[in-house]
Design an enzyme around this catalytic site. Structure first.
Site, PDB file in Angstrom:
ATOM      1  N   SER A  15      33.669  45.181  25.584  1.00 42.86           N
ATOM      2  CA  SER A  15      32.207  45.067  25.454  1.00 42.86           C
ATOM      3  C   SER A  15      31.500  46.141  26.285  1.00 42.86           C
ATOM      4  O   SER A  15      30.430  46.627  25.901  1.00 42.86           O
ATOM      5  CB  SER A  15      31.724  43.666  25.829  1.00 42.86           C
ATOM      6  OG  SER A  15      31.878  43.421  27.197  1.00 42.86           O
ATOM      7  N   ASN A  16      32.090  46.536  27.402  1.00 40.50           N
ATOM      8  CA  ASN A  16      31.497  47.646  28.165  1.00 40.50           C
ATOM      9  C   ASN A  16      31.677  48.961  27.419  1.00 40.50           C
ATOM     10  O   ASN A  16      30.789  49.818  27.431  1.00 40.50           O
ATOM     11  CB  ASN A  16      32.097  47.722  29.574  1.00 40.50           C
ATOM     12  CG  ASN A  16      31.418  46.755  30.511  1.00 40.50           C
ATOM     13  OD1 ASN A  16      30.273  46.950  30.891  1.00 40.50           O
ATOM     14  ND2 ASN A  16      32.107  45.668  30.853  1.00 40.50           N
ATOM     15  N   ASN A 109      34.665  53.318  37.548  1.00 40.73           N
ATOM     16  CA  ASN A 109      35.063  51.990  37.088  1.00 40.73           C
ATOM     17  C   ASN A 109      33.860  51.058  37.186  1.00 40.73           C
ATOM     18  O   ASN A 109      32.958  51.288  37.984  1.00 40.73           O
ATOM     19  CB  ASN A 109      36.184  51.462  37.996  1.00 40.73           C
ATOM     20  CG  ASN A 109      36.653  50.066  37.610  1.00 40.73           C
ATOM     21  OD1 ASN A 109      36.837  49.766  36.428  1.00 40.73           O
ATOM     22  ND2 ASN A 109      36.833  49.203  38.592  1.00 40.73           N
ATOM     23  N   HIS A 111      33.112  47.095  38.094  1.00 39.47           N
ATOM     24  CA  HIS A 111      33.746  45.916  38.672  1.00 39.47           C
ATOM     25  C   HIS A 111      32.715  44.788  38.712  1.00 39.47           C
ATOM     26  O   HIS A 111      31.567  45.004  39.125  1.00 39.47           O
ATOM     27  CB  HIS A 111      34.237  46.236  40.094  1.00 39.47           C
ATOM     28  CG  HIS A 111      34.904  45.071  40.751  1.00 39.47           C
ATOM     29  ND1 HIS A 111      36.195  44.693  40.449  1.00 39.47           N
ATOM     30  CD2 HIS A 111      34.449  44.193  41.670  1.00 39.47           C
ATOM     31  CE1 HIS A 111      36.503  43.616  41.159  1.00 39.47           C
ATOM     32  NE2 HIS A 111      35.459  43.302  41.911  1.00 39.47           N
ATOM     33  N   ASP A 147      39.312  48.842  43.876  1.00 38.46           N
ATOM     34  CA  ASP A 147      37.921  48.363  43.992  1.00 38.46           C
ATOM     35  C   ASP A 147      37.264  48.792  45.307  1.00 38.46           C
ATOM     36  O   ASP A 147      36.535  48.015  45.931  1.00 38.46           O
ATOM     37  CB  ASP A 147      37.867  46.817  43.887  1.00 38.46           C
ATOM     38  CG  ASP A 147      38.463  46.310  42.584  1.00 38.46           C
ATOM     39  OD1 ASP A 147      38.413  47.043  41.594  1.00 38.46           O
ATOM     40  OD2 ASP A 147      38.969  45.170  42.568  1.00 38.46           O
TER      41      ASP A 147
HETATM   42  C1  GRF Z   1      34.293  43.431  32.737  1.00 38.11           C
HETATM   43  O1  GRF Z   1      33.814  42.266  33.373  1.00 38.11           O
HETATM   44  C2  GRF Z   1      34.457  44.539  33.747  1.00 38.11           C
HETATM   45  O2  GRF Z   1      33.534  44.493  34.780  1.00 38.11           O
HETATM   46  C3  GRF Z   1      35.832  44.284  34.282  1.00 38.11           C
HETATM   47  O3  GRF Z   1      36.588  43.836  33.186  1.00 38.11           O
HETATM   48  C4  GRF Z   1      35.719  43.241  32.222  1.00 38.11           C
HETATM   49  C5  GRF Z   1      35.944  43.974  30.943  1.00 38.11           C
HETATM   50  O4  GRF Z   1      35.234  43.419  29.861  1.00 38.11           O
HETATM   51  N1  GRF Z   1      36.374  45.481  34.908  1.00 38.11           N
HETATM   52  P1  GRF Z   1      35.084  44.231  28.527  1.00 38.11           P
HETATM   53  O5  GRF Z   1      36.498  44.550  28.029  1.00 38.11           O
HETATM   54  O6  GRF Z   1      34.323  45.481  28.824  1.00 38.11           O
HETATM   55  O7  GRF Z   1      34.356  43.337  27.574  1.00 38.11           O
END
Ligand code: GRF
Length: 191
Positions: A15-16, A109, A111, A147
């Site tokens: 989703s990101n 990244n 987080h 992190d």
């Molecule tokens: C997100 O919460 C991100 O912050 C973390 O892993 C999750 C990934 O979600 N690193 P998506 O695959 O981007 O939906």
């Protein structure tokens, strides 16, 4: 000015990645995604990239004898694609120090916590257990310690009475989707 060429590493939902793809779909956005690599063949993010017309590659870590050889394969693919900045977006493998060092200052990244609070996994459960009033996400430079790199941008949300890990995660995720493209924009413009 040419758009900054970005490579995104994923392992799952993506989703990101979608938020980054949507931002990059605007020709005026200062970055574009040149390649998406997943270590998991069934990752939903691969479909999202394909739908956006972005090249994808599956590099399964299980096909490699060790972390270094898996990382070198990714390194090779990123360089071949002309990638200038790597975005980790839900990439669930630890990276070798060698890989991290070779992309130092060129890898970010996202987080799901307000770093330095709540490193590692299950950050929303950690936040609830700690009883904090505010939680959120951090986009940061990647350094060899997990992190731990310098923060670029953070997004905050309130922790509400009755929150569960799921409701809090959903509230943070919405903010992630705004913060990650914004951090990418800042980096691309300041290069
Ligand atoms: C997100 O919460 C991100 O912050 C973390 O892993 C999750 C990934 O979600 N690193 P998506 O695959 O981007 O939906």
């Amino acid at each position: 000015m040419a758009r900054l060429k970005v490579g995104v590493l994923i392992s799952g939902r993506g989703s990101n990645l979608q938020a980054l793809l949507d931002a990059c779909a605007d020709p005026a956005f200062p970055a574009g995604i040149a390649l998406v690599i997943s270590n998991v063949a069934t990752a939903q993010g691969l479909e999202r990239a394909a739908k956006a017309g972005v090249p994808t590659l599956v590099i399964n870590h299980k096909d490699f004898p060790d972390r270094e050889s898996f990382d070198s394969k990714m390194d090779e693919a990123l360089r071949e694609a002309g990638v200038e900045l790597v975005c980790l977006a839900g990439f669930m493998r630890l990276l070798s120090t060698r890989f991290v060092e070779s992309w130092r200052g060129r890898m970010i990244n996202i987080h799901p916590s307000l770093l330095p609070a709540f490193k590692g996994l299950r950050t929303h459960a950690q936040a609830l257990a700690a009883g904090v009033a505010e939680h959120g996400c951090t986009v940061h430079w990647v350094t060899p310690t997990l992190d731990d790199g310098p923060a670029i941008l953070q997004g905050k949300v309130p922790v509400l009475a009755g929150d569960t890990e799921e409701t809090l995660a959903a509230r943070v995720l919405e903010v992630e989707h705004r913060v990650y493209p914004e951090a990418l924009r800042m980096i691309a413009l300041r290069r």
